[in-house]
Design an enzyme around this catalytic site. Structure first.
Site, PDB file in Angstrom:
ATOM      1  N   SER A   1       0.829  -1.214   0.000  1.00  0.00           N
ATOM      2  CA  SER A   1       0.000   0.000   0.000  1.00  0.00           C
ATOM      3  C   SER A   1       0.858   1.256   0.000  1.00  0.00           C
ATOM      4  CB  SER A   1      -0.917   0.018   1.225  1.00  0.00           C
ATOM      5  OG  SER A   1      -1.561  -1.217   1.378  1.00  0.00           O
TER       6      SER A   1
HETATM    7  N1  SAH Z   1      -0.689  -4.976   4.006  1.00  0.00           N
HETATM    8  C1  SAH Z   1       0.136  -5.310   2.859  1.00  0.00           C
HETATM    9  C2  SAH Z   1      -0.520  -5.008   1.535  1.00  0.00           C
HETATM   10  C3  SAH Z   1      -1.647  -5.889   1.282  1.00  0.00           C
HETATM   11  S1  SAH Z   1      -2.205  -6.104  -0.363  1.00  0.00           S
HETATM   12  C4  SAH Z   1       1.504  -4.681   2.952  1.00  0.00           C
HETATM   13  O1  SAH Z   1       1.783  -3.959   3.923  1.00  0.00           O
HETATM   14  O2  SAH Z   1       2.336  -4.930   2.066  1.00  0.00           O
HETATM   15  C5  SAH Z   1      -3.578  -7.128   0.030  1.00  0.00           C
HETATM   16  C6  SAH Z   1      -3.245  -8.531   0.445  1.00  0.00           C
HETATM   17  O3  SAH Z   1      -4.459  -9.159   0.817  1.00  0.00           O
HETATM   18  C7  SAH Z   1      -2.659  -9.382  -0.694  1.00  0.00           C
HETATM   19  O4  SAH Z   1      -1.404  -9.852  -0.324  1.00  0.00           O
HETATM   20  C8  SAH Z   1      -3.665 -10.518  -0.862  1.00  0.00           C
HETATM   21  O5  SAH Z   1      -3.063 -11.770  -1.128  1.00  0.00           O
HETATM   22  C9  SAH Z   1      -4.343 -10.516   0.492  1.00  0.00           C
HETATM   23  N2  SAH Z   1      -5.679 -11.136   0.538  1.00  0.00           N
HETATM   24  C10 SAH Z   1      -6.711 -11.013  -0.335  1.00  0.00           C
HETATM   25  N3  SAH Z   1      -7.758 -11.765   0.061  1.00  0.00           N
HETATM   26  C11 SAH Z   1      -7.384 -12.381   1.222  1.00  0.00           C
HETATM   27  C12 SAH Z   1      -8.015 -13.289   2.121  1.00  0.00           C
HETATM   28  N4  SAH Z   1      -9.249 -13.740   1.946  1.00  0.00           N
HETATM   29  N5  SAH Z   1      -7.327 -13.703   3.194  1.00  0.00           N
HETATM   30  C13 SAH Z   1      -6.055 -13.278   3.425  1.00  0.00           C
HETATM   31  N6  SAH Z   1      -5.404 -12.428   2.613  1.00  0.00           N
HETATM   32  C14 SAH Z   1      -6.063 -11.977   1.525  1.00  0.00           C
END
Ligand code: SAH
Length: 216
Positions: A64
């Site tokens: 993000s």
């Molecule tokens: N917080 C992260 C950025 C997240 S991007 C950072 O600091 O880098 C969003 C993430 O959510 C992705 O890695 C994706 O794989 C995850 N995601 C999407 N659906 C999900 C689910 N049902 N359970 C767990 N993770 C999920």
């Protein structure tokens, strides 16, 4: 300029960008000053790690935008006593920041590879109060519930019921809600004795929350 001079200037610019976008909480700024975003962005985009923009990471996901990380962390009002759940580990950057503010952080991602790589980075930073887990975060983490704080970093169309159930009374959850290909709203949910209180904070844009564990 010397390397040290360049680094100091880069850090100053990074923090200035955060402040000018509304990240004003001193504890959050301090945590973001300590965690080097450059360690969480690898490959082609590594040299843009200190810019205020989201960047691609493995598995088609994104780390993000730093100001959004700051605003979400600030909105979560984390205290040193809190047990926190983060849904969407991604690079591990957000989890690292939370770990400096909270007592214990559990972070969950549906991509095994992201969890493995994030855990390696977090271990290298000696952040020992974080556990990264592969799983479907839309179901929360029942074995560790209830949580004082929950932060979701992927957008659902609606607040997932299991996450509401796993929020402690008096707890706070921050999450983006809305259709994945449109502008979403960042929402803050407070759980009181008698129910949930919803507050809309700002428009945001996140990758979608997808149900189930990914094959990789
Ligand atoms: N917080 C992260 C950025 C997240 S991007 C950072 O600091 O880098 C969003 C993430 O959510 C992705 O890695 C994706 O794989 C995850 N995601 C999407 N659906 C999900 C689910 N049902 N359970 C767990 N993770 C999920």
């Amino acid at each position: 300029m010397t390397d040290a001079g360049e680094e100091a200037e880069r850090k100053m610019r990074f923090l200035f960008a955060l402040r000018s976008r509304g990240v004003t909480d001193a504890r959050v700024l301090q945590a973001m000053e300590r965690i080097d975003r450059g360690l969480f962005v690898t490959g082609l985009f590594a040299d843009r790690a200190y810019e205020d923009m989201p960047l691609p990471i493995a598995c088609g996901q994104t780390i993000s935008q730093p100001s959004v990380v700051g605003l979400m962390t600030q909105a979560l009002e984390v205290t040193a006593r809190d047990k926190v759940l983060e849904v969407g580990t991604g690079s591990g950057y957000q989890a690292a920041i939370l770990s400096l503010l909270a007592r214990r952080v559990y972070t969950i991602d549906r991509h095994r590879r992201l969890v493995r790589e994030a855990q390696t980075r977090l271990d290298a930073l000696k952040l020992t109060n974080i556990t990264a887990i592969t799983g479907d975060g839309s179901r929360g983490l029942p074995e560790q519930a209830p949580f004082d704080r929950i932060l979701v970093t992927a957008a659902a169309e609606d607040t997932p019921g299991p996450l509401l159930d796993q929020l402690r009374i008096g707890g706070i959850m921050v999450l983006p809600v809305g259709q994945s290909d449109a502008v979403q709203s960042l929402i803050r949910v407070r759980r009181g004795e008698h129910g949930f209180d919803y507050e809309e904070l700002r428009p945001v844009r996140f990758v979608p929350l997808v149900e189930g564990v990914a094959p990789d």
